[in-house]
Design an enzyme around this catalytic site. Structure first.
Site, PDB file in Angstrom:
ATOM      1  N   ASP A  83       0.859  -1.192   0.000  1.00 30.23           N
ATOM      2  CA  ASP A  83       0.000   0.000   0.000  1.00 30.23           C
ATOM      3  C   ASP A  83       0.899   1.249   0.000  1.00 30.23           C
ATOM      4  O   ASP A  83       1.887   1.305   0.745  1.00 30.23           O
ATOM      5  CB  ASP A  83      -0.845  -0.068   1.284  1.00 30.23           C
ATOM      6  CG  ASP A  83      -1.928   0.994   1.355  1.00 30.23           C
ATOM      7  OD1 ASP A  83      -2.384   1.460   0.303  1.00 30.23           O
ATOM      8  OD2 ASP A  83      -2.343   1.319   2.491  1.00 30.23           O
ATOM      9  N   HIS A 210      -9.657   4.912  -1.011  1.00 24.07           N
ATOM     10  CA  HIS A 210      -8.885   4.982   0.238  1.00 24.07           C
ATOM     11  C   HIS A 210      -9.630   5.890   1.212  1.00 24.07           C
ATOM     12  O   HIS A 210     -10.402   6.755   0.814  1.00 24.07           O
ATOM     13  CB  HIS A 210      -7.510   5.613  -0.025  1.00 24.07           C
ATOM     14  CG  HIS A 210      -6.568   4.744  -0.779  1.00 24.07           C
ATOM     15  ND1 HIS A 210      -5.315   4.430  -0.308  1.00 24.07           N
ATOM     16  CD2 HIS A 210      -6.679   4.130  -1.981  1.00 24.07           C
ATOM     17  CE1 HIS A 210      -4.699   3.657  -1.187  1.00 24.07           C
ATOM     18  NE2 HIS A 210      -5.502   3.459  -2.215  1.00 24.07           N
TER      19      HIS A 210
HETATM   20  P1  13P Z   1      -8.556   4.789   6.463  1.00 23.44           P
HETATM   21  O1  13P Z   1      -7.664   5.756   7.163  1.00 23.44           O
HETATM   22  O2  13P Z   1      -9.902   5.382   6.207  1.00 23.44           O
HETATM   23  O3  13P Z   1      -8.642   3.489   7.137  1.00 23.44           O
HETATM   24  O4  13P Z   1      -7.888   4.522   5.025  1.00 23.44           O
HETATM   25  C1  13P Z   1      -6.855   3.595   4.927  1.00 23.44           C
HETATM   26  C2  13P Z   1      -6.142   3.654   3.626  1.00 23.44           C
HETATM   27  O5  13P Z   1      -6.537   4.310   2.690  1.00 23.44           O
HETATM   28  C3  13P Z   1      -4.934   2.850   3.514  1.00 23.44           C
HETATM   29  O6  13P Z   1      -4.330   2.978   2.270  1.00 23.44           O
HETATM   30  O1  G3H Z   2      -2.933   5.150   3.986  1.00 27.89           O
HETATM   31  C1  G3H Z   2      -2.329   4.314   4.644  1.00 27.89           C
HETATM   32  C2  G3H Z   2      -2.277   4.217   6.074  1.00 27.89           C
HETATM   33  O2  G3H Z   2      -3.461   4.476   6.751  1.00 27.89           O
HETATM   34  C3  G3H Z   2      -1.082   4.933   6.663  1.00 27.89           C
HETATM   35  O3  G3H Z   2      -0.332   3.889   7.095  1.00 27.89           O
HETATM   36  O4  G3H Z   2       1.126   4.747   8.916  1.00 27.89           O
HETATM   37  O5  G3H Z   2       1.520   2.538   7.821  1.00 27.89           O
HETATM   38  O6  G3H Z   2       2.013   4.632   6.567  1.00 27.89           O
HETATM   39  P1  G3H Z   2       1.182   3.992   7.625  1.00 27.89           P
HETATM   40 ZN    ZN Z   3      -4.536   5.033   1.503  1.00 28.39          ZN
END
Ligand code: 13P
Ligand code: G3H
Ligand code: ZN
Length: 287
Positions: A83, A210
């Protein structure tokens, strides 16, 4: 059963439902996500960020997810995904580990720079049979927009640009910005459904949302109707885990020294949160 994220997303797109892509950072959350998916008979994507790789070690977390999926839940399709990869270097690192799906997030860069960097990532990944999710427009984070009304126009995905971007980069999936924000931040009063509809008409690839961890069923249904086939979920999981842990430590009078008890209880809370999301997204019964 480890399955390609591409296959999981394409099936969701064809079937007009959405899957959850849930972030993990440890054993308990990983087990909770996959167990919830198994009990709901749902395909699922388990994903990690670069920060998590730095916390756990990339190989350790990748093989943890793979082992939990393969040995304990062999009937459930589980995709493993990076991600928010922010550089070609991190994509190369996870390709060496064995990931078959990555996000390249150039959304903070100017359009031309995002386009050329995404194209380089896609060229690299195509040769290795790795699918790519890109982001156009940008989904802000809580710290960026705070609690005040944001100038949403500057974050939104432009549908015409999206068409050109997808054609020129060859990305397999696209994360879109329609008024959604990471974390439990204040979002646009109403998501820009018309914009999403236009993007969906112009593109024939899976669209990812997201930052919608806190969305209720009405909004979720509206965007699934307009082409969203995957929701990223992190904040809801973190809150379920940490709130449960805090309660265990605070309410018992006597703190348990058995970490399996306190973490086991937090794991159960995550499992319940994931089940709720799976039901909301409509992927239950699809595995
Ligand atoms: P949230 O913060 O709404 O859970 O989104 C997570 C996200 O987009 C991770 O890539
Ligand atoms: O969008 C992604 C996550 O919510 C942020 O995650 O703190 O692991 O980078 P991270
Ligand atoms: Zn995200």
């Amino acid at each position: 059963m480890i399955t390609s994220v591409k296959e999981i997303l394409n099936k969701a797109k064809e079937g007009h439902y959405a899957v959850g892509a849930f972030n993990t950072a440890n054993l308990e959350v990983t087990q909770a996500i996959i167990k919830a998916a198994s009990e709901m008979h749902s395909p699922v994507i388990v994903q990690i960020t670069e920060k998590t790789m730095n916390y756990t070690g990339g190989r350790a977390i990748f093989n943890l997810i793979k082992n939990v999926a393969e040995f304990y839940y062999p009937k459930i399709p589980v995709g493993i995904h990076l991600d928010h990869g922010k550089s070609l270097e991190i994509i190369q690192r996870v390709a060496d580990i064995g990931f078959n799906s990555v996000m390249y997030d150039g959304s903070r860069d100017k359009y031309d720079d995002n386009l050329s960097a995404t194209k380089k990532v896609v060229d690299f990944c195509k040769k290795r049979n790795i699918s790519v999710q890109a982001e156009l427009g940008s989904v802000p984070y809580f710290g960026e927009i705070g609690l005040e009304d944001a100038d949403w126009d500057k974050y939104m995905t432009n549908p015409n640009q999206a068409e050109e971007f997808v054609e020129m980069t060859g990305t397999d999936a696209l994360a879109v910005a329609i008024g959604n924000a990471h974390g439990f931040a204040k979002e646009r009063e109403t998501p820009d459904y018309a914009r999403l509809e236009m993007i969906n008409k112009k593109l024939n690839i899976p669209l990812i949302l997201h930052g919608a961890s806190d969305w209720e069923s009405g909004r979720v249904e509206e965007v699934i109707k307009r082409g969203i086939c995957c929701f990223n979920v992190d904040t809801a999981i973190r809150l379920a885990f940490v709130n449960n842990l805090a309660n265990s430590l605070k309410n018992k009078g006597e703190i348990s020294f058995d970490i399996r008890k306190v973490l086991g209880s937090a794991r159960e809370a995550v499992e319940n949160a994931v089940k709720e999301k799976i039901k909301l997204f409509g992927s239950d019964g699809k595995a």
